[in-house]
Scaffold this motif. Structure first.
Motif, mmCIF file in Angstrom:
data_model
loop_
_atom_site.group_PDB
_atom_site.id
_atom_site.type_symbol
_atom_site.label_atom_id
_atom_site.label_comp_id
_atom_site.label_asym_id
_atom_site.label_seq_id
_atom_site.Cartn_x
_atom_site.Cartn_y
_atom_site.Cartn_z
ATOM 1 N N ILE A 69 0.848 -1.198 0.000
ATOM 2 C CA ILE A 69 0.000 0.000 0.000
ATOM 3 C C ILE A 69 0.881 1.245 0.000
ATOM 4 O O ILE A 69 0.648 2.212 -0.735
ATOM 5 C CB ILE A 69 -0.949 -0.003 1.230
ATOM 6 N N HIS A 100 9.674 -5.564 -4.513
ATOM 7 C CA HIS A 100 8.972 -4.491 -5.219
ATOM 8 C C HIS A 100 9.570 -3.115 -4.906
ATOM 9 O O HIS A 100 10.196 -2.509 -5.760
ATOM 10 C CB HIS A 100 7.477 -4.538 -4.893
ATOM 11 N N TYR B 104 1.904 -1.272 -14.526
ATOM 12 C CA TYR B 104 2.948 -2.008 -13.811
ATOM 13 C C TYR B 104 2.616 -3.486 -13.793
ATOM 14 O O TYR B 104 1.484 -3.871 -13.482
ATOM 15 C CB TYR B 104 3.086 -1.493 -12.368
ATOM 16 N N GLY B 110 0.731 -12.533 -6.910
ATOM 17 C CA GLY B 110 0.076 -11.666 -5.927
ATOM 18 C C GLY B 110 0.826 -10.386 -5.615
ATOM 19 O O GLY B 110 0.344 -9.549 -4.852
ATOM 20 N N GLY B 111 2.000 -10.207 -6.214
ATOM 21 C CA GLY B 111 2.823 -9.055 -5.862
ATOM 22 C C GLY B 111 2.197 -7.707 -6.187
ATOM 23 O O GLY B 111 2.447 -6.709 -5.519
ATOM 24 N N ILE B 112 1.377 -7.698 -7.234
ATOM 25 C CA ILE B 112 0.775 -6.425 -7.641
ATOM 26 C C ILE B 112 -0.419 -6.034 -6.770
ATOM 27 O O ILE B 112 -0.829 -4.881 -6.778
ATOM 28 C CB ILE B 112 0.304 -6.475 -9.115
ATOM 29 N N PRO B 114 -1.104 -5.645 -3.386
ATOM 30 C CA PRO B 114 -0.996 -4.529 -2.426
ATOM 31 C C PRO B 114 -0.655 -3.198 -3.100
ATOM 32 O O PRO B 114 -1.084 -2.140 -2.640
ATOM 33 C CB PRO B 114 0.132 -4.961 -1.489
ATOM 34 N N LEU B 115 0.109 -3.261 -4.191
ATOM 35 C CA LEU B 115 0.456 -2.028 -4.904
ATOM 36 C C LEU B 115 -0.793 -1.396 -5.510
ATOM 37 O O LEU B 115 -0.997 -0.173 -5.433
ATOM 38 C CB LEU B 115 1.474 -2.325 -6.010
ATOM 39 N N LEU B 117 -3.769 -1.819 -4.440
ATOM 40 C CA LEU B 117 -4.576 -1.341 -3.314
ATOM 41 C C LEU B 117 -4.104 0.047 -2.858
ATOM 42 O O LEU B 117 -4.904 0.964 -2.649
ATOM 43 C CB LEU B 117 -4.457 -2.353 -2.165
ATOM 44 N N GLY B 118 -2.793 0.196 -2.721
ATOM 45 C CA GLY B 118 -2.252 1.480 -2.271
ATOM 46 C C GLY B 118 -2.472 2.587 -3.280
ATOM 47 O O GLY B 118 -2.779 3.731 -2.914
ATOM 48 N N THR B 119 -2.329 2.246 -4.551
ATOM 49 C CA THR B 119 -2.545 3.256 -5.582
ATOM 50 C C THR B 119 -3.998 3.720 -5.578
ATOM 51 O O THR B 119 -4.288 4.914 -5.714
ATOM 52 C CB THR B 119 -2.150 2.687 -6.960
ATOM 53 N N LEU B 121 -5.962 3.683 -2.974
ATOM 54 C CA LEU B 121 -6.146 4.494 -1.762
ATOM 55 C C LEU B 121 -5.657 5.920 -2.005
ATOM 56 O O LEU B 121 -6.296 6.901 -1.586
ATOM 57 C CB LEU B 121 -5.392 3.854 -0.591
#
Lengths: 188, 209
Positions: A69, A100, B104, B110-112, B114-115, B117-119, B121
């Motif tokens: 996040i 990452h 991206y 599954g690596g993308i 959380p990214l 999710l944060g983007t 947010l």
């Protein structure tokens, strides 16, 4: 704190952290993330007293997702200050950190430079020893794993504010992993 | 037929044809088989129609997150084809990325998530009208990482559209065999099934480098 000699010893470590967080909180693009960052709960929580509430995002316990996040928010231009109350828990975020956040600049040929400021506390052993799952310091292991994220140990009060200012302002946009020491909150 | 949630509207016309996409992957296949690409490649085929339809709902300023089989997604989101070819030739097929358009891809299962999710947010905090699209496979949908992120995105009403692309495979492992069964995707997630026509990695032909 009054010493046996009668001299007054003023502890500064925690005060400097509060000062640094206040300064970061005044920057328009910062956001503070983690468990117990909007409520009290651990030592790091206490350093956010001067950070505006609307800048703090209370997160569930999902350390790896928290790191992702934070990186994702940084891709959209925020500067996240993402907090982990114990190094032992921070380990759970390692996939997102190493695969990452640490590799994005390389993978994107420099197009993506997410500036993330990470705070991790090493649990105190004095006056109460929280035991082997709450007091480990894995700093050297992370220095070996990380190639782009800078690892900074905060051992002296005087270094704290300049170090956070540098992490926020640095022109190379590199992420910074700060290691704090819970023990110093009450001794330095 | 692709089912999309009612609130989504078509926002752009896709000018790339099905044949264009197939030809792109064929060119990459041929270059790989000639030993010109010194990195792993993961080729798409058979889901062109669905993706051409779906990307009409993706705004040009939205974020798109994808995984290792990402060439179609990148092209349909507007990544320049010459730039994509250059990147693939340099060994970055698995990690296609771009800041304009915002794209991206990562090849860690599954690596993308959380990214993305944060983007999303960040977009919500900025009151942006744009959203995030996160394309994952059926095995990734079964992971705990998806479930906590999906729950968070739904609970906080984040501008994040999940898309499950189901080929019933995780590399060479059938998802239903490994899990015993498969879950039913949540109703607000876009879901489609397709058959792989290329192998997971490479082209199916032995290449001497």
């Amino acid at each position: 704190m009054e010493l046996e000699s009668g001299l007054i010893f003023k502890m500064k470590y925690k005060e400097e952290l509060i000062k640094a967080m206040k300064w970061l909180g005044e920057q328009e693009d910062t956001v503070f993330l983690g468990q117990a960052c909007k409520v009290s709960g651990h030592a790091i929580s206490c350093t956010l007293v001067d950070v505006p509430e609307d800048k703090r995002v209370e997160l569930p316990v999902f350390e790896e997702t928290q790191m992702g996040i934070s990186t994702g928010m940084a891709l959209e231009g925020y500067v996240p200050i993402t907090m982990y109350p114990r190094f032992d828990f921070f380990i759970l975020s390692t996939n997102q950190l190493v695969n990452h956040l640490d590799k994005l600049e390389l993978m994107s040929e420099g197009k993506m430079k997410p500036r993330v400021i990470i705070r991790v506390a090493v649990g105190s052993k004095n006056p109460i020893d929280a035991g082997p799952q709450h007091t480990q310091d894995h700093t050297e292991a992370y220095r070996k794993m990380l190639t782009n994220v800078e690892v900074v140990q905060l051992t002296e009060p005087e270094q704290i504010l300049p170090a956070f200012k540098h992490a926020y302002n640095r022109v190379d946009s590199k992420p910074t992993l700060f290691i704090e020491y819970g023990e110093y909150y009450g001794t330095k | 037929m692709l089912k999309v949630p009612d609130h989504l509207k078509k926002v752009r016309k896709i000018n790339l044809s099905k044949q264009y996409l197939i030809d792109f992957e064929t060119q990459i296949k041929e270059e790989y088989e000639q030993g010109l690409i010194r990195g792993p490649i993961h080729l798409s085929k058979s889901n062109e129609d669905i993706l051409i339809d779906l990307f009409q709902y993706v705004d040009k300023d939205d974020w798109v997150f994808s995984a290792w089989r990402n060439h179609y997604h990148a092209l349909l989101h507007g990544v320049d084809s010459d730039e994509l070819v250059r990147s693939i030739r340099e060994g970055r097929s698995m990690g296609t990325n771009s800041t304009d358009p915002k794209f991206y891809a990562s090849s860690i299962v599954g690596g993308i998530i959380p990214l993305a999710l944060g983007t999303s947010l960040a977009l919500k905090r900025s009151n942006s009208k744009n959203k995030v699209w996160c394309f994952i496979g059926d095995m990734t949908m079964e992971t705990g990482g998806f479930h906590e992120a999906y729950k968070y995105s739904k609970n906080f009403d984040l501008p994040l559209q999940w898309v499950i692309e189901d080929n019933d495979m995780s590399v060479h492992t059938p998802t239903d065999m490994a899990w015993g069964t498969k879950q039913t995707p949540p109703s607000d997630v876009i879901y489609y099934k397709y058959q792989m026509e290329y192998p997971h990695h490479g082209t199916g032909k032995w290449v001497n480098f």
